[in-house]
Structure formats: C-alpha cells, structure tokens
Design a protein around this motif. Structure first.
Motif, PDB file in Angstrom:
ATOM      1  N   TYR A   1     -74.129  50.561  -8.516  1.00  0.00           N
ATOM      2  CA  TYR A   1     -73.298  51.256  -9.744  1.00  0.00           C
ATOM      3  C   TYR A   1     -71.913  50.632  -9.692  1.00  0.00           C
ATOM      4  O   TYR A   1     -71.296  50.484 -10.887  1.00  0.00           O
ATOM      5  N   LEU A   2     -71.310  49.925  -8.715  1.00  0.00           N
ATOM      6  CA  LEU A   2     -70.325  49.370  -8.580  1.00  0.00           C
ATOM      7  C   LEU A   2     -70.309  47.944  -9.526  1.00  0.00           C
ATOM      8  O   LEU A   2     -69.197  47.893 -10.370  1.00  0.00           O
ATOM      9  N   SER A   3     -71.182  47.426  -9.562  1.00  0.00           N
ATOM     10  CA  SER A   3     -71.322  46.079 -10.279  1.00  0.00           C
ATOM     11  C   SER A   3     -71.759  46.428 -11.840  1.00  0.00           C
ATOM     12  O   SER A   3     -71.130  45.584 -12.457  1.00  0.00           O
ATOM     13  N   GLN A   4     -72.399  47.432 -12.003  1.00  0.00           N
ATOM     14  CA  GLN A   4     -72.172  47.898 -13.294  1.00  0.00           C
ATOM     15  C   GLN A   4     -71.089  48.215 -14.036  1.00  0.00           C
ATOM     16  O   GLN A   4     -70.806  47.703 -15.202  1.00  0.00           O
ATOM     17  N   ASP A   5     -70.226  49.071 -13.246  1.00  0.00           N
ATOM     18  CA  ASP A   5     -68.942  49.440 -13.970  1.00  0.00           C
ATOM     19  C   ASP A   5     -67.801  48.298 -13.990  1.00  0.00           C
ATOM     20  O   ASP A   5     -67.296  48.082 -15.137  1.00  0.00           O
ATOM     21  N   LEU A   6     -68.042  47.226 -12.966  1.00  0.00           N
ATOM     22  CA  LEU A   6     -67.107  46.325 -13.329  1.00  0.00           C
ATOM     23  C   LEU A   6     -67.622  45.324 -14.075  1.00  0.00           C
ATOM     24  O   LEU A   6     -66.738  44.362 -14.722  1.00  0.00           O
ATOM     25  N   GLY A   7     -68.833  45.214 -14.431  1.00  0.00           N
ATOM     26  CA  GLY A   7     -69.298  44.560 -15.399  1.00  0.00           C
ATOM     27  C   GLY A   7     -68.744  44.899 -16.828  1.00  0.00           C
ATOM     28  O   GLY A   7     -68.412  43.937 -17.619  1.00  0.00           O
ATOM     29  N   LYS A   8     -68.611  46.210 -17.184  1.00  0.00           N
ATOM     30  CA  LYS A   8     -67.954  46.586 -18.333  1.00  0.00           C
ATOM     31  C   LYS A   8     -66.597  46.138 -18.447  1.00  0.00           C
ATOM     32  O   LYS A   8     -65.925  45.887 -19.429  1.00  0.00           O
ATOM     33  N   LEU A   9     -65.846  46.196 -17.212  1.00  0.00           N
ATOM     34  CA  LEU A   9     -64.415  45.715 -17.041  1.00  0.00           C
ATOM     35  C   LEU A   9     -64.321  44.371 -17.598  1.00  0.00           C
ATOM     36  O   LEU A   9     -63.412  43.920 -18.166  1.00  0.00           O
ATOM     37  N   LEU A  10     -65.208  43.507 -16.876  1.00  0.00           N
ATOM     38  CA  LEU A  10     -65.139  42.110 -17.384  1.00  0.00           C
ATOM     39  C   LEU A  10     -65.478  41.909 -18.858  1.00  0.00           C
ATOM     40  O   LEU A  10     -64.696  41.083 -19.495  1.00  0.00           O
ATOM     41  N   LYS A  11     -66.333  42.586 -19.462  1.00  0.00           N
ATOM     42  CA  LYS A  11     -66.619  42.466 -20.685  1.00  0.00           C
ATOM     43  C   LYS A  11     -65.494  42.744 -21.792  1.00  0.00           C
ATOM     44  O   LYS A  11     -65.289  42.323 -22.633  1.00  0.00           O
ATOM     45  N   ASN A  12     -64.677  43.956 -21.238  1.00  0.00           N
ATOM     46  CA  ASN A  12     -63.947  44.453 -22.109  1.00  0.00           C
ATOM     47  C   ASN A  12     -62.412  44.123 -21.844  1.00  0.00           C
ATOM     48  O   ASN A  12     -61.514  44.291 -22.863  1.00  0.00           O
ATOM     49  N   GLY A  13     -62.145  43.329 -20.563  1.00  0.00           N
ATOM     50  CA  GLY A  13     -61.204  43.131 -20.371  1.00  0.00           C
ATOM     51  C   GLY A  13     -59.974  44.014 -19.928  1.00  0.00           C
ATOM     52  O   GLY A  13     -58.819  43.836 -20.248  1.00  0.00           O
ATOM     53  N   TYR A  14     -60.295  45.422 -19.550  1.00  0.00           N
ATOM     54  CA  TYR A  14     -59.210  46.488 -19.627  1.00  0.00           C
ATOM     55  C   TYR A  14     -58.375  45.989 -18.463  1.00  0.00           C
ATOM     56  O   TYR A  14     -58.603  45.546 -17.579  1.00  0.00           O
ATOM     57  N   PHE A  15     -56.993  46.080 -18.801  1.00  0.00           N
ATOM     58  CA  PHE A  15     -55.843  46.172 -17.838  1.00  0.00           C
ATOM     59  C   PHE A  15     -55.787  44.677 -17.184  1.00  0.00           C
ATOM     60  O   PHE A  15     -55.448  44.772 -15.849  1.00  0.00           O
ATOM     61  N   SER A  16     -56.331  43.533 -17.797  1.00  0.00           N
ATOM     62  CA  SER A  16     -56.335  42.277 -17.143  1.00  0.00           C
ATOM     63  C   SER A  16     -54.611  41.994 -17.099  1.00  0.00           C
ATOM     64  O   SER A  16     -53.942  42.308 -17.639  1.00  0.00           O
ATOM     65  N   ASP A  17     -54.385  41.071 -16.049  1.00  0.00           N
ATOM     66  CA  ASP A  17     -53.293  40.464 -15.966  1.00  0.00           C
ATOM     67  C   ASP A  17     -53.020  39.104 -15.756  1.00  0.00           C
ATOM     68  O   ASP A  17     -52.000  38.411 -15.665  1.00  0.00           O
ATOM     69  N   CYS A  18     -54.035  38.311 -16.083  1.00  0.00           N
ATOM     70  CA  CYS A  18     -54.003  36.933 -16.430  1.00  0.00           C
ATOM     71  C   CYS A  18     -55.388  36.547 -17.088  1.00  0.00           C
ATOM     72  O   CYS A  18     -56.134  37.344 -17.276  1.00  0.00           O
ATOM     73  N   ASN A  19     -55.459  35.191 -17.331  1.00  0.00           N
ATOM     74  CA  ASN A  19     -56.505  34.347 -17.902  1.00  0.00           C
ATOM     75  C   ASN A  19     -56.944  33.079 -17.387  1.00  0.00           C
ATOM     76  O   ASN A  19     -56.174  32.511 -16.579  1.00  0.00           O
ATOM     77  N   ILE A  20     -58.205  33.028 -17.442  1.00  0.00           N
ATOM     78  CA  ILE A  20     -58.725  31.640 -17.183  1.00  0.00           C
ATOM     79  C   ILE A  20     -59.596  31.209 -18.356  1.00  0.00           C
ATOM     80  O   ILE A  20     -60.644  31.968 -18.786  1.00  0.00           O
ATOM     81  N   GLN A  21     -59.078  30.219 -18.855  1.00  0.00           N
ATOM     82  CA  GLN A  21     -59.550  29.702 -20.148  1.00  0.00           C
ATOM     83  C   GLN A  21     -59.737  30.859 -21.411  1.00  0.00           C
ATOM     84  O   GLN A  21     -60.640  31.099 -21.941  1.00  0.00           O
ATOM     85  N   ASP A  22     -58.588  31.629 -21.393  1.00  0.00           N
ATOM     86  CA  ASP A  22     -58.709  32.710 -22.539  1.00  0.00           C
ATOM     87  C   ASP A  22     -59.316  33.767 -22.225  1.00  0.00           C
ATOM     88  O   ASP A  22     -59.780  34.580 -22.965  1.00  0.00           O
ATOM     89  N   ILE A  23     -60.070  33.844 -20.935  1.00  0.00           N
ATOM     90  CA  ILE A  23     -60.973  34.936 -20.526  1.00  0.00           C
ATOM     91  C   ILE A  23     -59.923  35.800 -19.693  1.00  0.00           C
ATOM     92  O   ILE A  23     -59.507  35.452 -18.633  1.00  0.00           O
ATOM     93  N   PRO A  24     -59.877  37.140 -20.074  1.00  0.00           N
ATOM     94  CA  PRO A  24     -59.105  38.261 -19.335  1.00  0.00           C
ATOM     95  C   PRO A  24     -59.508  38.422 -17.999  1.00  0.00           C
ATOM     96  O   PRO A  24     -60.643  38.785 -17.879  1.00  0.00           O
ATOM     97  N   VAL A  25     -58.782  38.382 -16.966  1.00  0.00           N
ATOM     98  CA  VAL A  25     -59.388  38.620 -15.565  1.00  0.00           C
ATOM     99  C   VAL A  25     -58.306  39.249 -14.784  1.00  0.00           C
ATOM    100  O   VAL A  25     -57.133  39.295 -15.298  1.00  0.00           O
ATOM    101  N   HIS A  26     -58.572  39.574 -13.562  1.00  0.00           N
ATOM    102  CA  HIS A  26     -57.808  40.436 -12.789  1.00  0.00           C
ATOM    103  C   HIS A  26     -57.375  39.697 -11.404  1.00  0.00           C
ATOM    104  O   HIS A  26     -58.204  39.336 -10.772  1.00  0.00           O
ATOM    105  N   LYS A  27     -56.286  39.461 -11.406  1.00  0.00           N
ATOM    106  CA  LYS A  27     -55.689  38.295 -10.362  1.00  0.00           C
ATOM    107  C   LYS A  27     -56.389  38.796  -8.975  1.00  0.00           C
ATOM    108  O   LYS A  27     -56.672  38.237  -8.218  1.00  0.00           O
ATOM    109  N   ILE A  28     -56.027  39.964  -8.723  1.00  0.00           N
ATOM    110  CA  ILE A  28     -56.192  40.521  -7.323  1.00  0.00           C
ATOM    111  C   ILE A  28     -57.631  40.421  -6.886  1.00  0.00           C
ATOM    112  O   ILE A  28     -58.067  39.986  -5.759  1.00  0.00           O
TER     113      ILE A  28
END
Length: 386
Positions: A173-200
């Motif tokens: 269920y952890l991977s399910q929830d983080l998958g939605k985070l990747l898809k929607n880019g919630y509260f990202s703080d940086c980008n890789i090729q314009d893809i919102p990601v989370h630095k930490i």
C-alpha cells in the motif's frame, strides 16, 4: 477383428496429424505454419533476456517485454490480430504510440491487456456487457463499469476461458500511495527534466546528492528511462528492469529489487529531525503535566498516505511547519501510525498494550483518512505475531 486393429490405429494417427497441420496458424513463430517436432530456436528482434512474460492460447502466442511492448504471432479465431502471423510482430494496436503494457493474459476466447496507465483492453468474448459481434476488435474497458472502480491498486491481471477476469491487488500500500504522489506531484521541491520530484526521497533511494543524480540523468538518459527509474524510486516497480538496473549500477546499487526495498529506505527517514520539514505535535498524557511531544516527519509522506493531511496542506495549512494532533489518541498510538505510514508495518513489541492500541487504531484509521483499501486490522494482527 484382431487383424483390423493395427489398421484402425494407423488411420487414427494419420487423421490426428492432419488435424494438427490444419490447425497450425504460425503460433510457433518460426516463419511458417509447419509443425516442429523438436525444440527449435525462435528468431526475435530483441534479446531473450528482455522477455517479461509469455502467454499461449489455442493458435496464438504472445510475448511481453520488460519495456512494456507486446509481440504476437499466430491467429485466434475469436481474438485475431488482423492477419495470420508466422513471426513475432509488435501488437498492431499499440505499435505506433507510447503505451507501456504492464501485464497480459489470455483465455480460450479472451485476450486482456493491462497498461501502465491502469487501462484495461480486451479482445474477444467478454460477457459482462462487453460482448461484440466483431470480437477481433480490441476495446478499452470504461472505468465506469461496475467491475472497475479504481485500477490504481492493481498490477496484475488474469482471465479464464471466455468471460472471467481477476485482478490481483498489490501487496504494498506504501507503493500505491507514493505512486499517486509521483503522478500528481504533490508538494515536490525540485524537478528532473520538468518532472516534479521530492529531493529527500530521491537522495535516500539512490544514496547520492540530488544535484549529482539530476546531472547524470539529464545528460545520459532518455525521458522514458527517467520515468522508469522514478517508478522504481516511488513504487518499487521495475518497468524496464535492464535499463533501470544499468542506471542504478552506475550509482553503485546492485540487485536493487532485493537489496533496496522502498519500505527499508523510508525507514531511514522515520522521525529524522535533520531531513524533516514538518512537525506533528502530540499530547503526551503519560507525563505528569501533559507535556507535548514533537514528531519530526515529512510533508510528502503525510500527503501521500493520509487524506486528512493532503486536504489540510492543499486547502488550509500549506505553509505551516507544524500542526497539533487532535485525534485524542496516545503518543504511542500516533508513533505507531507514523511508523506504518513510512514502512507499511506496525513495530509492535512485547511491551505494547495490544488490545488498547487495537481499539485506538479502529478510530485513527478513519480520522486520518488512510487508504480505504488498507486492511489495517489484518496488518495489526500480522505485526503482533512478529
């Protein structure tokens, strides 16, 4: 009667062989429709190690590759591919687009495809409102269908005969929830090729500084390769395992699917003051003066796993650095909850008052609006046996 037996046996054998020759439709992928009575090597346009799955049914054979491409040969009288193929060719309907296929399966009269975008395509006979006279035409199941409410939780598909389909839910269920985070880019703080990601998260999973990772990926990797790597970082999924492992090997990570599990990496961030960007203030009723404790956590984890925090951050407290817990649950229960959000496990020990915690969890799951598919009481029972 006895003298006629060998003749009857010989006649049956000949008819049987003729029947096999008549039914052969190139499903062996050898470039012809003849039988092969000994093991024969197949010529493919890709290495054998790139094969993820092989499915055979009646007069056709299908191969799914690690990079999500589907190759077929032969012909199905119900689920035909448009022509009699004698060699493996890429599935025509997905040949000229960027669709990545995650899983395939087939029954006698049904062929089913699950894409990475959680779309399900069927070809052949499927009786639940999708029967079509033109069964050779592939069609997508609509998410409004009663069979499908939310495909985001499924990563494997099965079918049987003409009209049965089974979906297997992901264990994480952890991977399910983080998958939605990747898809929607919630509260990202940086980008890789314009893809919102989370630095930490990127740094924790790869074990290198973000700037170093970003520079290498943008200089040496295609966009789809970066997307595949991010799928592993956020979801523990290897779409193109060969290329993803090559990238991870560059950063010194070997055998990632066994040595670098998502839940183990996130456990390193649990209550880590140095990397946290948010504090959850919990009343500690065990103290004589009801002191408050501050739990150091990460906003993107809370947003991914708790509907309460997602709504809070989006609509009310996006810039807040801390918030007080109003669930009226014990500090121990809240600490167990946070541990579960990071690892999908409850670190229950012999000293844990299990009955008390269990009662509190029945309310806290609803209060924090956790993923409704999570069988929390099952997880609690499983954790209590560790």
């Amino acid at each position: 009667m006895m003298s006629s037996y060998p003749l009857n046996q010989s006649t049956i054998t000949i008819k049987h062989r003729r029947k096999l020759l008549t039914r052969s439709q190139g499903e062996l992928g050898l470039g012809h429709k003849d039988n092969a009575l000994t093991p024969t090597q197949i010529k493919l346009e890709f290495p054998v190690e790139d094969i993820s799955k092989i499915r055979l049914v009646y007069q056709s054979t299908s191969i799914l590759t690690n990079d999500g491409k589907l190759y077929v040969t032969g012909n199905q009288h119900r689920t035909g591919f448009g022509s009699d193929l004698t060699e493996f060719k890429q599935y025509p309907q997905f040949q000229n687009n960027n669709t990545i296929i995650q899983d395939i399966d087939c029954g006698y009269d049904l062929f089913v495809i699950l894409t990475q975008d959680n779309e399900i395509w069927v070809q052949g006979i499927f009786d639940d409102g999708l029967y079509s006279d033109n069964t050779s035409v592939i069609r997508k199941l609509q998410t409004g269908n009663n069979l499908i409410n939310d495909l985001s939780s499924y990563n494997q598909i099965k079918c049987c005969d003409q009209n049965l389909m089974f979906f297997f839910q992901s264990n994480s269920y952890l991977s399910q929830d983080l998958g939605k985070l990747l898809k929607n880019g919630y509260f990202s703080d940086c980008n890789i090729q314009d893809i919102p990601v989370h630095k930490i998260l990127i740094e924790t999973r790869i074990g290198k500084t973000f700037d170093l990772i970003k520079k290498y990926l943008e200089s040496n990797c295609k966009l789809n390769e970066i997307q595949d790597l991010l799928k592993w970082i956020y979801c523990d999924q290897m779409i193109n395992s060969k290329r993803t492992n090559e990238i991870l090997n560059h950063f010194g990570i070997q055998n990632a699917q066994k040595t670098k599990l998502l839940k183990n990496d996130l456990k390193q961030l649990l209550f880590d003051e140095q990397t946290s960007d948010f504090k959850l203030v919990v009343k500690n009723e065990d103290e004589e003066e009801d002191e408050e404790e501050e739990l150091y956590i990460h906003k993107f984890i809370l947003a991914a796993r708790s509907g309460l925090f997602l709504n809070m951050f989006q609509n009310l407290y996006e810039n807040f650095q801390k918030v007080k817990d109003y669930s009226r649950k014990s500090l121990e229960t809240i600490e167990l909850l946070i541990s579960f959000l990071y690892t999908d496990k409850l670190p229950i020990t012999a000293d844990t008052d299990q009955e008390f915690i269990k009662e509190e969890f029945e309310d806290i799951v609803e209060y924090y609006q956790l993923n409704p598919r999570i069988p929390m009481m099952y997880i609690f029972k499983k954790s209590s046996k560790i």
